[in-house]
Design an enzyme around this catalytic site. Structure first.
Site, PDB file in Angstrom:
ATOM      1  N   HIS A  17      -4.055   3.144 -10.274  1.00 15.61           N
ATOM      2  CA  HIS A  17      -3.732   4.451  -9.699  1.00 15.61           C
ATOM      3  C   HIS A  17      -4.924   4.989  -8.914  1.00 15.61           C
ATOM      4  O   HIS A  17      -6.006   5.161  -9.477  1.00 15.61           O
ATOM      5  CB  HIS A  17      -3.368   5.404 -10.840  1.00 15.61           C
ATOM      6  CG  HIS A  17      -2.872   6.736 -10.397  1.00 15.61           C
ATOM      7  ND1 HIS A  17      -3.371   7.923 -10.879  1.00 15.61           N
ATOM      8  CD2 HIS A  17      -1.907   7.079  -9.491  1.00 15.61           C
ATOM      9  CE1 HIS A  17      -2.729   8.930 -10.315  1.00 15.61           C
ATOM     10  NE2 HIS A  17      -1.836   8.453  -9.470  1.00 15.61           N
ATOM     11  N   GLU A  44      -2.435   1.708  -5.998  1.00 11.90           N
ATOM     12  CA  GLU A  44      -1.740   2.833  -5.355  1.00 11.90           C
ATOM     13  C   GLU A  44      -2.796   3.708  -4.721  1.00 11.90           C
ATOM     14  O   GLU A  44      -3.909   3.837  -5.249  1.00 11.90           O
ATOM     15  CB  GLU A  44      -0.965   3.625  -6.419  1.00 11.90           C
ATOM     16  CG  GLU A  44      -0.141   4.786  -5.894  1.00 11.90           C
ATOM     17  CD  GLU A  44      -0.830   6.146  -5.942  1.00 11.90           C
ATOM     18  OE1 GLU A  44      -0.208   7.127  -5.544  1.00 11.90           O
ATOM     19  OE2 GLU A  44      -2.015   6.219  -6.358  1.00 11.90           O
ATOM     20  N   ASP A  46      -3.228   7.387  -1.755  1.00 11.56           N
ATOM     21  CA  ASP A  46      -2.545   8.509  -1.099  1.00 11.56           C
ATOM     22  C   ASP A  46      -3.002   8.637   0.350  1.00 11.56           C
ATOM     23  O   ASP A  46      -4.201   8.625   0.627  1.00 11.56           O
ATOM     24  CB  ASP A  46      -2.889   9.811  -1.833  1.00 11.56           C
ATOM     25  CG  ASP A  46      -2.586   9.721  -3.318  1.00 11.56           C
ATOM     26  OD1 ASP A  46      -1.404   9.677  -3.670  1.00 11.56           O
ATOM     27  OD2 ASP A  46      -3.549   9.663  -4.115  1.00 11.56           O
ATOM     28  N   HIS A  59      -6.136  12.530  -1.880  1.00  8.31           N
ATOM     29  CA  HIS A  59      -5.019  13.014  -2.691  1.00  8.31           C
ATOM     30  C   HIS A  59      -4.685  14.472  -2.403  1.00  8.31           C
ATOM     31  O   HIS A  59      -3.529  14.831  -2.198  1.00  8.31           O
ATOM     32  CB  HIS A  59      -5.341  12.843  -4.182  1.00  8.31           C
ATOM     33  CG  HIS A  59      -4.253  13.344  -5.076  1.00  8.31           C
ATOM     34  ND1 HIS A  59      -4.141  14.666  -5.463  1.00  8.31           N
ATOM     35  CD2 HIS A  59      -3.191  12.708  -5.640  1.00  8.31           C
ATOM     36  CE1 HIS A  59      -3.079  14.817  -6.226  1.00  8.31           C
ATOM     37  NE2 HIS A  59      -2.477  13.648  -6.355  1.00  8.31           N
ATOM     38  N   GLU A 119       1.248   5.826  -1.003  1.00  6.49           N
ATOM     39  CA  GLU A 119       1.952   7.111  -1.140  1.00  6.49           C
ATOM     40  C   GLU A 119       1.687   7.981   0.080  1.00  6.49           C
ATOM     41  O   GLU A 119       0.544   8.261   0.430  1.00  6.49           O
ATOM     42  CB  GLU A 119       1.513   7.834  -2.414  1.00  6.49           C
ATOM     43  CG  GLU A 119       2.323   9.119  -2.586  1.00  6.49           C
ATOM     44  CD  GLU A 119       1.912   9.986  -3.751  1.00  6.49           C
ATOM     45  OE1 GLU A 119       1.239   9.518  -4.682  1.00  6.49           O
ATOM     46  OE2 GLU A 119       2.279  11.179  -3.699  1.00  6.49           O
TER      47      GLU A 119
HETATM   48  O1  G3P Z   1       2.376   7.300  -6.826  1.00  4.79           O
HETATM   49  C1  G3P Z   1       2.337   7.732  -8.144  1.00  4.79           C
HETATM   50  C2  G3P Z   1       1.429   8.928  -8.336  1.00  4.79           C
HETATM   51  O2  G3P Z   1       0.251   8.729  -7.614  1.00  4.79           O
HETATM   52  C3  G3P Z   1       2.063  10.221  -7.907  1.00  4.79           C
HETATM   53  O3  G3P Z   1       1.308  11.347  -8.237  1.00  4.79           O
HETATM   54  O4  G3P Z   1      -0.263  13.181  -7.773  1.00  4.79           O
HETATM   55  O5  G3P Z   1      -1.130  11.016  -8.605  1.00  4.79           O
HETATM   56  O6  G3P Z   1      -0.273  11.208  -6.271  1.00  4.79           O
HETATM   57  P1  G3P Z   1      -0.154  11.686  -7.690  1.00  4.79           P
HETATM   58 MG    MG Z   2      -0.467   9.143  -5.602  1.00  2.00          MG
END
Ligand code: G3P
Ligand code: MG
Length: 255
Positions: A17, A44, A46, A59, A119
């Site tokens: 993450h 993952e 952002d 993020h 994302e």
């Molecule tokens: O993609 C899963 C997760 O990253 C979604 O929440 O706030 O961590 O971007 P966040």
């Molecule tokens: Mg995310």
């Protein structure tokens, strides 16, 4: 670390993450290097837009939490954001890390042999522009040597624009709690899967989606015991800030 990819499914069971957010600053190149060093196979991160339309990894809407800059990223140019330090807040070993561009991230993932869930994290009002720009760039630059990427978003408008720009890229709808009309929403957006907050899931809702042919991933899971429970309900993969620890704690037999 036991293999979490020997289960026949396309995606590894544990996805890093924001890189490996407990071991290195989130959404940085150092974070992806850390993830690779921890034997993670997929990360993952952002993506959002700068004022001048560049895709960067960040993020939050603002620069304040994860850099020494201030204010909304959407109000700063790429050049201004590149002057920020995106590592010192995490620890002195990471001083000098920059907010990465999507281009250099893709290039590094190719070298590290890391797959990705990308994302789309648009600032309010920039949903379509973010989806369009990120999808076009990913379609143009994604290395053929890597497994195909997945684009995800909480924002239907970002997913719709991504589909228009690069229909061949798989998409996932991101949600907190699973909406009652999950079937309609994922069908309308032609999403291949759904990603949900692990705290809002239960066995019945996961079974219903999996039986309907919709794979479910869960965020953010930092305990192996919880990951095992989610997998027993049919969840396909989990996003984890400590993917190494979670994968180490998994009994991979039968999953
Ligand atoms: O993609 C899963 C997760 O990253 C979604 O929440 O706030 O961590 O971007 P966040
Ligand atoms: Mg995310």
């Amino acid at each position: 670390m036991p293999s979490v990819t020997g289960n026949g499914q396309r995606w590894p069971r544990v996805i890093g993450h924001r890189g490996a957010a407990l071991s290195a600053p989130e959404n940085t190149l150092a974070g992806f290097c850390m993830a690779a060093a921890l034997h993670v196979r997929c990360v993952e991160f952002d993506v959002r837009l700068t004022r001048d339309g560049r895709c960067i990894l960040l993020h939050d809407d603002t620069l304040d939490r994860t850099t020494n800059g201030h204010g909304p990223a959407a109000a700063s140019s790429f050049e201004e954001i590149r002057r920020c330090d995106a590592g010192s807040w995490f620890g002195p070993d990471f001083a000098g890390q920059r907010v990465p561009s999507l281009e250099e991230t893709i290039e590094l993932l190719g070298r590290l042999e890391l797959g990705a869930v990308i994302e789309l994290k648009p600032a309010p009002g920039a949903e379509a522009a973010t989806g369009r720009a990120a999808a076009a760039l990913v379609a143009e630059r994604w290395p053929a040597s890597l497994p195909p990427p997945l684009l995800s978003s909480f924002k239907p408008a970002a997913l719709a624009a991504a589909r228009e720009a690069a229909p061949q890229l798989e998409r996932a709808l991101l949600v907190g709690a699973v909406p009652r009309d999950w079937r309609r929403q994922t069908e309308e957006l032609q999403c291949a899967m759904l990603h949900a907050d692990q705290r809002k899931l239960d066995g019945a809702i996961v079974s219903a989606m999996v039986e309907a042919g919709l794979p479910v991933f869960a965020y953010t899971v930092n305990l192996a015991e919880r990951a095992k429970e989610l997998f027993s309900w049919g969840v396909g993969a989990v996003f984890s800030d400590c993917p190494d620890r979670v994968a180490d704690g998994l009994d991979t037999q039968g999953i």
